[in-house]
Each structure stands twice: as C-alpha cells, then as structure tokens.
Scaffold this motif. Structure first.
Motif, PDB file in Angstrom:
ATOM      1  N   ASP A  44     -53.854 -26.170 -49.914  1.00  0.00           N
ATOM      2  CA  ASP A  44     -54.341 -24.807 -50.032  1.00  0.00           C
ATOM      3  C   ASP A  44     -53.272 -23.836 -49.506  1.00  0.00           C
ATOM      4  N   TRP A  45     -52.217 -23.667 -50.310  1.00  0.00           N
ATOM      5  CA  TRP A  45     -51.115 -22.814 -49.883  1.00  0.00           C
ATOM      6  C   TRP A  45     -51.554 -21.358 -49.728  1.00  0.00           C
ATOM      7  N   ALA A  46     -52.472 -20.910 -50.550  1.00  0.00           N
ATOM      8  CA  ALA A  46     -52.933 -19.521 -50.438  1.00  0.00           C
ATOM      9  C   ALA A  46     -53.506 -19.256 -49.054  1.00  0.00           C
ATOM     10  N   SER A  47     -54.311 -20.186 -48.553  1.00  0.00           N
ATOM     11  CA  SER A  47     -54.908 -20.034 -47.231  1.00  0.00           C
ATOM     12  C   SER A  47     -53.842 -20.117 -46.133  1.00  0.00           C
ATOM     13  N   VAL A  48     -52.944 -21.085 -46.260  1.00  0.00           N
ATOM     14  CA  VAL A  48     -51.873 -21.254 -45.270  1.00  0.00           C
ATOM     15  C   VAL A  48     -51.024 -19.987 -45.197  1.00  0.00           C
ATOM     16  N   GLU A  49     -50.596 -19.513 -46.364  1.00  0.00           N
ATOM     17  CA  GLU A  49     -49.703 -18.359 -46.393  1.00  0.00           C
ATOM     18  C   GLU A  49     -50.408 -17.068 -45.986  1.00  0.00           C
ATOM     19  N   GLU A  50     -51.679 -16.964 -46.301  1.00  0.00           N
ATOM     20  CA  GLU A  50     -52.434 -15.786 -45.859  1.00  0.00           C
ATOM     21  C   GLU A  50     -52.529 -15.767 -44.337  1.00  0.00           C
ATOM     22  N   SER A  51     -52.785 -16.924 -43.731  1.00  0.00           N
ATOM     23  CA  SER A  51     -52.900 -16.973 -42.272  1.00  0.00           C
ATOM     24  C   SER A  51     -51.560 -16.699 -41.593  1.00  0.00           C
ATOM     25  N   LEU A  52     -50.466 -17.100 -42.234  1.00  0.00           N
ATOM     26  CA  LEU A  52     -49.135 -16.847 -41.669  1.00  0.00           C
ATOM     27  C   LEU A  52     -48.642 -15.434 -41.947  1.00  0.00           C
ATOM     28  N   GLY A  53     -49.143 -14.845 -43.031  1.00  0.00           N
ATOM     29  CA  GLY A  53     -48.684 -13.519 -43.406  1.00  0.00           C
ATOM     30  C   GLY A  53     -47.404 -13.529 -44.215  1.00  0.00           C
ATOM     31  N   THR A  54     -47.052 -14.679 -44.768  1.00  0.00           N
ATOM     32  CA  THR A  54     -45.851 -14.785 -45.590  1.00  0.00           C
ATOM     33  C   THR A  54     -45.955 -15.972 -46.525  1.00  0.00           C
ATOM     34  N   THR A  55     -45.267 -15.876 -47.629  1.00  0.00           N
ATOM     35  CA  THR A  55     -45.110 -17.013 -48.529  1.00  0.00           C
ATOM     36  C   THR A  55     -44.071 -17.940 -47.913  1.00  0.00           C
ATOM     37  N   LEU A  56     -44.240 -19.229 -48.079  1.00  0.00           N
ATOM     38  CA  LEU A  56     -43.275 -20.196 -47.568  1.00  0.00           C
ATOM     39  C   LEU A  56     -42.324 -20.625 -48.684  1.00  0.00           C
ATOM     40  N   PRO A  57     -41.136 -21.083 -48.331  1.00  0.00           N
ATOM     41  CA  PRO A  57     -40.178 -21.531 -49.340  1.00  0.00           C
ATOM     42  C   PRO A  57     -40.730 -22.687 -50.179  1.00  0.00           C
ATOM     43  N   SER A  58     -40.420 -22.667 -51.455  1.00  0.00           N
ATOM     44  CA  SER A  58     -40.973 -23.654 -52.388  1.00  0.00           C
ATOM     45  C   SER A  58     -40.477 -25.068 -52.118  1.00  0.00           C
ATOM     46  N   ASP A  59     -39.269 -25.244 -51.570  1.00  0.00           N
ATOM     47  CA  ASP A  59     -38.795 -26.609 -51.301  1.00  0.00           C
ATOM     48  C   ASP A  59     -39.634 -27.268 -50.203  1.00  0.00           C
ATOM     49  N   TYR A  60     -40.016 -26.489 -49.207  1.00  0.00           N
ATOM     50  CA  TYR A  60     -40.867 -26.995 -48.132  1.00  0.00           C
ATOM     51  C   TYR A  60     -42.245 -27.362 -48.677  1.00  0.00           C
ATOM     52  N   TYR A 158     -27.419 -22.244 -41.535  1.00  0.00           N
ATOM     53  CA  TYR A 158     -27.095 -23.037 -42.720  1.00  0.00           C
ATOM     54  C   TYR A 158     -27.640 -22.261 -43.918  1.00  0.00           C
ATOM     55  N   GLU A 159     -26.779 -21.894 -44.838  1.00  0.00           N
ATOM     56  CA  GLU A 159     -27.189 -21.045 -45.958  1.00  0.00           C
ATOM     57  C   GLU A 159     -27.745 -21.852 -47.129  1.00  0.00           C
ATOM     58  N   GLY A 160     -28.738 -22.631 -46.833  1.00  0.00           N
ATOM     59  CA  GLY A 160     -29.462 -23.402 -47.832  1.00  0.00           C
ATOM     60  C   GLY A 160     -30.896 -23.549 -47.370  1.00  0.00           C
ATOM     61  N   GLY A 161     -31.700 -24.199 -48.180  1.00  0.00           N
ATOM     62  CA  GLY A 161     -33.095 -24.409 -47.837  1.00  0.00           C
ATOM     63  C   GLY A 161     -33.286 -25.537 -46.835  1.00  0.00           C
ATOM     64  N   ALA A 162     -34.505 -25.644 -46.331  1.00  0.00           N
ATOM     65  CA  ALA A 162     -34.821 -26.645 -45.311  1.00  0.00           C
ATOM     66  C   ALA A 162     -34.626 -28.074 -45.816  1.00  0.00           C
ATOM     67  N   VAL A 163     -35.066 -28.367 -47.031  1.00  0.00           N
ATOM     68  CA  VAL A 163     -34.970 -29.737 -47.546  1.00  0.00           C
ATOM     69  C   VAL A 163     -33.511 -30.090 -47.824  1.00  0.00           C
ATOM     70  N   GLN A 164     -32.746 -29.167 -48.373  1.00  0.00           N
ATOM     71  CA  GLN A 164     -31.322 -29.412 -48.595  1.00  0.00           C
ATOM     72  C   GLN A 164     -30.612 -29.592 -47.249  1.00  0.00           C
ATOM     73  N   PHE A 165     -30.991 -28.802 -46.253  1.00  0.00           N
ATOM     74  CA  PHE A 165     -30.428 -28.957 -44.914  1.00  0.00           C
ATOM     75  C   PHE A 165     -30.646 -30.379 -44.399  1.00  0.00           C
ATOM     76  N   LEU A 166     -31.877 -30.873 -44.496  1.00  0.00           N
ATOM     77  CA  LEU A 166     -32.165 -32.231 -44.028  1.00  0.00           C
ATOM     78  C   LEU A 166     -31.342 -33.257 -44.792  1.00  0.00           C
ATOM     79  N   ALA A 167     -31.239 -33.093 -46.120  1.00  0.00           N
ATOM     80  CA  ALA A 167     -30.465 -34.023 -46.937  1.00  0.00           C
ATOM     81  C   ALA A 167     -29.005 -34.040 -46.495  1.00  0.00           C
ATOM     82  N   GLU A 168     -28.425 -32.873 -46.318  1.00  0.00           N
ATOM     83  CA  GLU A 168     -27.010 -32.813 -45.963  1.00  0.00           C
ATOM     84  C   GLU A 168     -26.759 -33.216 -44.514  1.00  0.00           C
TER      85      GLU A 168
END
Length: 189
Positions: A44-60, A158-168
């Motif tokens: 339920d990303w809509a609920s998660v993001e509403e509670s945080l007040g922001t959209t989260l990155p799609s890779d996460y 690190y100028e990349g996303g979280a998942v790419q960061f973990l990979a690298e």
C-alpha cells in the motif's frame, strides 16, 4: 557526524529503471535471488507515502515488492515494508529519523532531517551505526542521491539510487569511504 563532506561519487551511468537496478543488485549478491518472492508483493504505497508526506524512489519500492527485509554480509540491514504492514512503515522511518536527529545531524554543515527541504531521510543502516539516507532535494524522488554517514564521522554522497548504491557497494564498483569490508551474502531477517 563531525567531519566535512569527503566527496561525491558518481556512477558511470545512473540506472533509472527499477528492474535493471534490482538485476544489478542480484548480480552483485549471488545468493540474493534465492530470497526473491515468486511474484511481486502488493504494498500500500499510497498509504506509506501519505504518512511520510513524500513519494519514495521507484527502485526502493520495486525492491520491497520483490524482497522481504534482508541483511547483506551481516553488516547492512535493508529494512523493507511488508504487505499488510503499511501502518508500521511510518513508525520505522520516524524511528530512524529520531536517531538521526539526536545523534548524527550537523545543522552547521547543512545536514538537516526530512521533512526540511532537501532533508535526509534514512532508508538503511549498518550494524555499526553507519547511516544510508536519501537527500530529498528536488521534486523528483527518482533523482534523489544517497548520502552516507559513516560511524567514524565522515559523510559522502553517491549520485545514484539506493538499489544501485547497494549493487555497486557489493561489487566494489565504488569506494567504500569509511565503511568496513564485508562479504556480499544475504541472510533473511
């Protein structure tokens, strides 16, 4: 954190496709795919993001749909939302933010916590209290960079996303400034 910014690392190419970033992480951690769900979870990303007040990155979000929470090398905890537990996600993020504010941030260095404009929003940490965060500057979460706060006081971007960061980080494509070496093996949590 008391030291200045070490530097910013930039990947050769920023991976913008979430499935491609997940595939890069699966290549970097050979046993990761053993823990992949047979089908993506419905979260339920809509609920998660509403509670945080922001959209989260799609890779996460993509990683969370395919994987439960896991640890890399018994060092980095990748805490991911679980189906049916959207109401707990805000609490988890808030707990990480509280620790960040109490012990890590240096307003004099321009390091502020989310929801301040451009503030840091933690998404993972190590068992040695290293923090992995998004710098939430800009209107597009797909362009957020990763900020690393090492337990020794150093911090870097690190100028990349979280998942790419973990990979690298796992395939040694980037410098692990201030982070300890570890074996890129996954254990479920």
């Amino acid at each position: 954190m008391t030291d200045a910014l070490i530097e910013t690392q930039t990947p050769k190419r920023r991976i913008t496709d979430p499935a491609e970033a997940r595939a890069a992480l699966e290549r970097a951690i050979p046993n990761l795919a053993d823990f992949r769900r047979p089908a993506p979870a419905v979260l339920d990303w809509a609920s998660v993001e509403e509670s945080l007040g922001t959209t989260l990155p799609s890779d996460y979000k993509h990683l969370a749909e395919w994987y439960p929470t896991f640890a890399i090398g018994d060092y980095i905890l990748v805490s991911l939302p679980e189906p049916g537990e959207a109401h707990f996600v805000h609490r988890g993020f808030q707990s990480m933010l509280d620790v960040l504010v109490d012990a890590w941030l240096e307003p004099d260095l321009g390091l502020l916590a989310y929801p301040a404009p451009g503030g840091l929003l933690p998404w993972s940490e190590s068992d040695e209290s290293d923090k992995f965060m998004w710098s939430t500057a800009g209107d597009n979460p797909q362009e957020w960079v990763v900020t690393v706060a090492g337990r020794g006081g150093a911090w870097w971007h690190y100028e990349g996303g979280a998942v790419q960061f973990l990979a690298e980080l796992c395939d040694n494509s980037l410098e692990s400034w201030g982070l300890r070496l570890f074996e890129p093996e996954v254990t479920p949590c």
